[in-house]
Design an enzyme around this catalytic site. Structure first.
Site, short mmCIF file in Angstrom:
data_model
loop_
_atom_site.label_atom_id
_atom_site.label_comp_id
_atom_site.label_asym_id
_atom_site.label_seq_id
_atom_site.Cartn_x
_atom_site.Cartn_y
_atom_site.Cartn_z
N CYS A 1 43.10 73.36 11.06
CA CYS A 1 43.15 72.86 9.69
C CYS A 1 42.56 73.98 8.84
CB CYS A 1 42.31 71.59 9.54
SG CYS A 1 42.06 71.09 7.82
N CYS B 1 48.75 74.82 5.21
CA CYS B 1 48.26 73.50 5.60
C CYS B 1 48.94 73.11 6.90
CB CYS B 1 48.61 72.51 4.50
SG CYS B 1 48.23 70.80 4.91
N1 DGL Z 1 44.11 71.89 4.96
C1 DGL Z 1 44.93 70.94 5.60
C2 DGL Z 1 45.35 71.42 7.00
O1 DGL Z 1 45.41 72.59 7.29
C3 DGL Z 1 44.61 69.48 5.67
C4 DGL Z 1 43.52 68.78 5.02
C5 DGL Z 1 43.96 67.39 4.59
O2 DGL Z 1 44.51 67.31 3.48
O3 DGL Z 1 43.78 66.40 5.34
O4 DGL Z 1 45.70 70.63 7.83
#
Ligand code: DGL
Length: 262
Positions: free
Chosen positions: A189, A75
């Protein structure tokens, strides 16, 4: 036979599956525990203080419960904030996921690169520093999307998402014209590669999409050392912090290399 190394892969939701998929490809010998912090999703809507206060103790609990040999924070919104906190609190090795600005700027021909991430990720000091250090003369446009992670999640859970809603989030990535226009977009993301085909179709012109997942997988594999023999114990578990049962198993299995989820 020795038991397979256990790897914990963590994200706010289902986006980290795009990183998991690449790790499973290079390390089929490992056992995977995937944790989606859906009780706190989306991270992009929380403050820096809230994310640190949420993630650091939660990862501690997960390490105590699952005893992984390595933890992947799949993330960007969390990794751009918590890696140093995690490394000073716990001794297990961590691999984070941060915007792939360096390779994107190195390969851009027009020297115009956009970084598409959550509103949190594009605001981070960490991201600004990556641009200062690695822009290599490129003009970098930061695009913070409020909705794209939720739209990706909705798509994976089988809900209809309108093209127009995706196109609206994507549009600010496309800057300039002719020989000066954007030619490279960093998927900053982990949710966004879930939408890759639609992003490519809805883009006003073709660009290179940079997804760091294969590089993260190589890093994980290097830290694990040489692969052992694949054993029947090399399975997979999926945990939602909301404790919801995973009715999504069939859709998720391909991300786990076809393993049946415990
Ligand atoms: N998957 C997450 C990232 O790589 C973020 C998504 C979220 O929870 O806003 O930033």
């Amino acid at each position: 036979m020795s038991s397979p190394p256990k790897i914990l892969v963590f994200d706010s939701g289902l986006g980290g599956l795009t990183v998991l998929r690449e790790i499973v490809r290079v390390r089929p010998d490992a056992h995977y525990v995937y944790v989606a912090d859906d009780a706190f999703f989306p991270y992009g809507h929380h403050t820096e203080e809230q994310i640190i206060a949420r993630v650091v103790p939660l990862i501690g609990e997960l390490i105590a419960r699952h005893a992984p040999v390595l933890v992947v924070i799949a993330c960007n919104t969390a990794s751009t904030l918590v890696m140093s906190h995690l490394r000073s609190a716990y001794s297990v090795p961590f691999v984070g996921t941060v915007p792939a600005i360096k390779p994107a700027c190195a390969s851009s021909k027009t020297k115009r690169v956009s970084v598409l991430g959550t509103k949190g990720t594009v605001k981070r000091e960490y991201t600004r520093r990556l641009i200062e250090d690695f822009a290599q003369g490129c003009d970098v446009t930061l695009v913070g999307s409020a909705e794209l992670a939720s739209l990706a999640e909705a798509t994976l859970t089988g809900n209809d998402v309108r093209d127009a809603d995706i196109a609206t989030e994507l549009a600010p990535c496309f800057v300039g014209d002719g020989a000066d226009r954007t030619d490279t977009v960093v998927l900053a993301c982990t949710h966004y590669p879930l939408l890759l085909e639609r992003l490519a179709r809805l883009a006003p012109w073709p660009v290179d999409w940079i997804d760091p997942a294969p590089a993260i997988a190589r890093r994980v594999s290097a830290l694990l050392g040489s692969p052992g023999r694949q054993s029947d114990d090399a399975g997979a578990e999926m945990i939602f912090t909301s404790q919801r049962p995973h009715t999504l198993s069939r859709a998720l299995m391909p991300f786990f290399g076809g393993r049946v989820l415990a």
